[in-house]
Design an enzyme around this catalytic site. Structure first.
Site, PDB file in Angstrom:
ATOM      1  N   HIS A   1       0.329  75.904  37.772  1.00 20.89           N
ATOM      2  CA  HIS A   1      -0.126  74.552  37.395  1.00 20.89           C
ATOM      3  C   HIS A   1      -1.423  74.587  36.592  1.00 20.89           C
ATOM      4  CE1 HIS A   1       2.698  71.658  39.092  1.00 20.89           C
ATOM      5  NE2 HIS A   1       2.949  72.569  40.002  1.00 20.89           N
TER       6      HIS A   1
ATOM      7  N   SER B   1      15.457  78.061  34.902  1.00 21.67           N
ATOM      8  CA  SER B   1      16.780  78.007  34.284  1.00 21.67           C
ATOM      9  C   SER B   1      16.719  77.075  33.078  1.00 21.67           C
ATOM     10  CB  SER B   1      17.820  77.512  35.290  1.00 21.67           C
ATOM     11  OG  SER B   1      17.469  76.233  35.769  1.00 21.67           O
ATOM     12  N   SER B   2      15.847  76.074  33.132  1.00 21.49           N
ATOM     13  CA  SER B   2      15.760  75.120  32.021  1.00 21.49           C
ATOM     14  C   SER B   2      15.157  75.759  30.778  1.00 21.49           C
ATOM     15  CB  SER B   2      14.974  73.878  32.435  1.00 21.49           C
ATOM     16  OG  SER B   2      13.773  74.247  33.045  1.00 21.49           O
TER      17      SER B   2
ATOM     18  N   GLU C   1      11.621  69.481  26.298  1.00 15.73           N
ATOM     19  CA  GLU C   1      11.399  69.102  27.690  1.00 15.73           C
ATOM     20  C   GLU C   1      10.531  67.825  27.775  1.00 15.73           C
ATOM     21  OE1 GLU C   1      11.974  72.234  29.975  1.00 15.73           O
ATOM     22  OE2 GLU C   1      11.076  71.466  31.801  1.00 15.73           O
TER      23      GLU C   1
ATOM     24  N   ASP D   1       6.560  78.637  30.662  1.00 12.68           N
ATOM     25  CA  ASP D   1       7.949  79.052  30.862  1.00 12.68           C
ATOM     26  C   ASP D   1       8.586  79.485  29.546  1.00 12.68           C
ATOM     27  OD1 ASP D   1       7.376  78.167  33.362  1.00 12.68           O
ATOM     28  OD2 ASP D   1       8.635  76.381  33.275  1.00 12.68           O
TER      29      ASP D   1
HETATM   30  C1  GLA Z   1       6.811  74.337  35.621  1.00 13.94           C
HETATM   31  C2  GLA Z   1       6.371  74.021  34.196  1.00 13.94           C
HETATM   32  C3  GLA Z   1       5.338  75.036  33.707  1.00 13.94           C
HETATM   33  C4  GLA Z   1       4.195  75.212  34.708  1.00 13.94           C
HETATM   34  C5  GLA Z   1       4.747  75.424  36.125  1.00 13.94           C
HETATM   35  C6  GLA Z   1       3.666  75.438  37.158  1.00 13.94           C
HETATM   36  O1  GLA Z   1       7.516  75.548  35.672  1.00 13.94           O
HETATM   37  O2  GLA Z   1       7.469  74.026  33.330  1.00 13.94           O
HETATM   38  O3  GLA Z   1       4.845  74.644  32.456  1.00 13.94           O
HETATM   39  O4  GLA Z   1       3.304  74.138  34.658  1.00 13.94           O
HETATM   40  O5  GLA Z   1       5.691  74.428  36.484  1.00 13.94           O
HETATM   41  O6  GLA Z   1       2.801  76.511  36.972  1.00 13.94           O
END
Ligand code: GLA
Length: 386
Positions: A32, A124-125, A157, A169
């Site tokens: 986060h 997965s997204s 997203e 991600d």
């Molecule tokens: C999700 C979001 C990421 C990141 C994490 C928490 O996976 O897609 O961008 O903020 O939560 O670290």
């Protein structure tokens, strides 16, 4: 692999133009804080989404997911947000690619088969988004850079799915390297590859198999709370562009000026960024036990200060605390369900899976599943399925 014939199915997966393999990701630490300009430590993993792409000679596109079903759209018509949630990961990316390279795309077929459980916090997204982006880029020879593919996927997203996610991600899924972790500065997108060397410990994910539906709305709320904290701090300290850059000692002087909740969020963000930098040092020095302690601290912060954990995740982390063979454990990803990531002595992995499953079943009457992961390369176009 040949899919069941459906009315929408035209691609024979034995005869695609290209095949794309797109991995999920883990994050060792730095949770986060990507959207707060902090440092994260993710890696791409050896569980993947496979996609078969084929060009067509008209403008109709057909996308068929083994698990989710099929849909069609016309590449020359404006794309709309779909009522069927998962389709937006695909549509959002196609929309971004069309806008980045107008008039360059034609119709295509895409068949999708995934080894990544949905809602498990292993992205997965992002695997789906980055796989579509990479597939279209290679299929139509668009010449988009990796950073452009990452940005298109992230904005899909935001704009189509509605989660205001950070960059971690999509970056990990695109830039991952076998046997490496990425120490990524989310403010500058500079990164450093670090050896993913944890011997004699293995990385084991325990999937709670719950995914509380708060995840998406609470995610955006956390982001807003962090923006609130930064706005107040910036009045006195305009030099800070991102919350993760503000040292804990400065955050502490805002205890009275922020609501208790927002103050706790800010404290977590500052501490988590510092922990991630420390963790990268410890891993490089081979101090895996020291790193494991930081994982526990991260979990504590995510659960108490940031409030994105849930009873199922807390239970699994607490359980591991009494086991000396588990050196670190914490919730991973956005939270409110999904997986814990654990560093477990190699010889204890099976026993740990067994005892955690039994205890979890007894407590929640839910089956736990486990995934032993290795790091791998990011999204790639391959010549064959192997
Ligand atoms: C999700 C979001 C990421 C990141 C994490 C928490 O996976 O897609 O961008 O903020 O939560 O670290």
């Amino acid at each position: 692999l040949i899919f069941q014939q459906t009315s929408l199915m035209t691609i024979n997966t034995n005869d695609p133009d290209i095949i794309v393999k797109s991995p999920g990701r883990i994050n060792l630490i730095g949770e986060h804080i990507d959207y707060n300009g902090g440092h994260v430590l993710p890696a791409a993993i050896d569980r993947k989404v496979t996609m078969w792409f084929r060009k067509k000679d008209n403008s109709l596109c057909r996308v068929n997911s083994e698990d989710e079903g099929a849909f069609t759209f016309d590449i020359n018509e404006p794309l709309q947000i779909s009522d069927t949630h998962w389709e937006n990961y695909v549509l959002g990316v196609v929309d971004g690619v069309v806008k980045a390279r107008p008039q360059k795309l034609g119709g295509f077929d895409c068949v999708i088969s995934s080894e990544l459980p949905i809602g498990a916090g292993i992205s997965s997204s992002a695997a789906l988004e980055c796989g579509v982006a990479k597939g279209l880029n290679d299929l139509f020879d668009l010449g988009l850079s990796n950073l452009e593919l990452i940005e298109i996927s992230r904005m899909a997203e935001h704009n189509f799915v509605g989660t205001k996610c950070g960059v971690m991600d999509q970056f990990a899924v695109t830039m991952g390297k076998r046997k490496k972790l990425l120490l990524l500065n989310c403010e500058t997108l500079d990164y450093k590859l670090i050896d993913a060397e944890f011997a004699p410990y293995k990385i084991l994910l325990l999937n709670t198999n719950v995914s509380h539906n708060l995840a998406s709305s609470e995610y955006n709320t956390r982001r807003e709370e962090c923006e609130q904290a930064l706005a107040v701090i910036q009045k006195d300290h305009p030099a800070y562009d991102f919350l993760a850059d503000v040292p804990e000692s400065i955050i502490e002087t805002y205890k009275e000026k922020l609501s208790e909740k927002v103050y706790q969020r800010a404290l977590f963000v500052s501490r988590e960024n510092a922990r991630t930098l420390k963790a990268a040092e410890l891993i490089q020095r081979g101090d895996i036990r020291g790193f494991g302690k930081l994982m526990y601290q991260t979990h504590e912060g995510l659960s108490k200060n940031y409030e994105v954990s849930c009873p199922e995740l807390d239970f699994l982390v607490d359980l591991s605390k009494n086991l000396p063979q588990v050196v670190g454990s914490r919730m991973m990803g956005g939270g409110f369900g999904g997986c814990t990531i654990n560093l477990v002595e190699e010889g204890f992995v099976n026993e740990f899976m067994d005892l955690a499953s039994k205890a979890y079943k007894q407590k929640f009457d839910i089956n736990l599943t486990s995934i032993l992961v290795a790091t791998s390369n990011g999204v790639e176009t391959v010549n064959s399925e192997s």
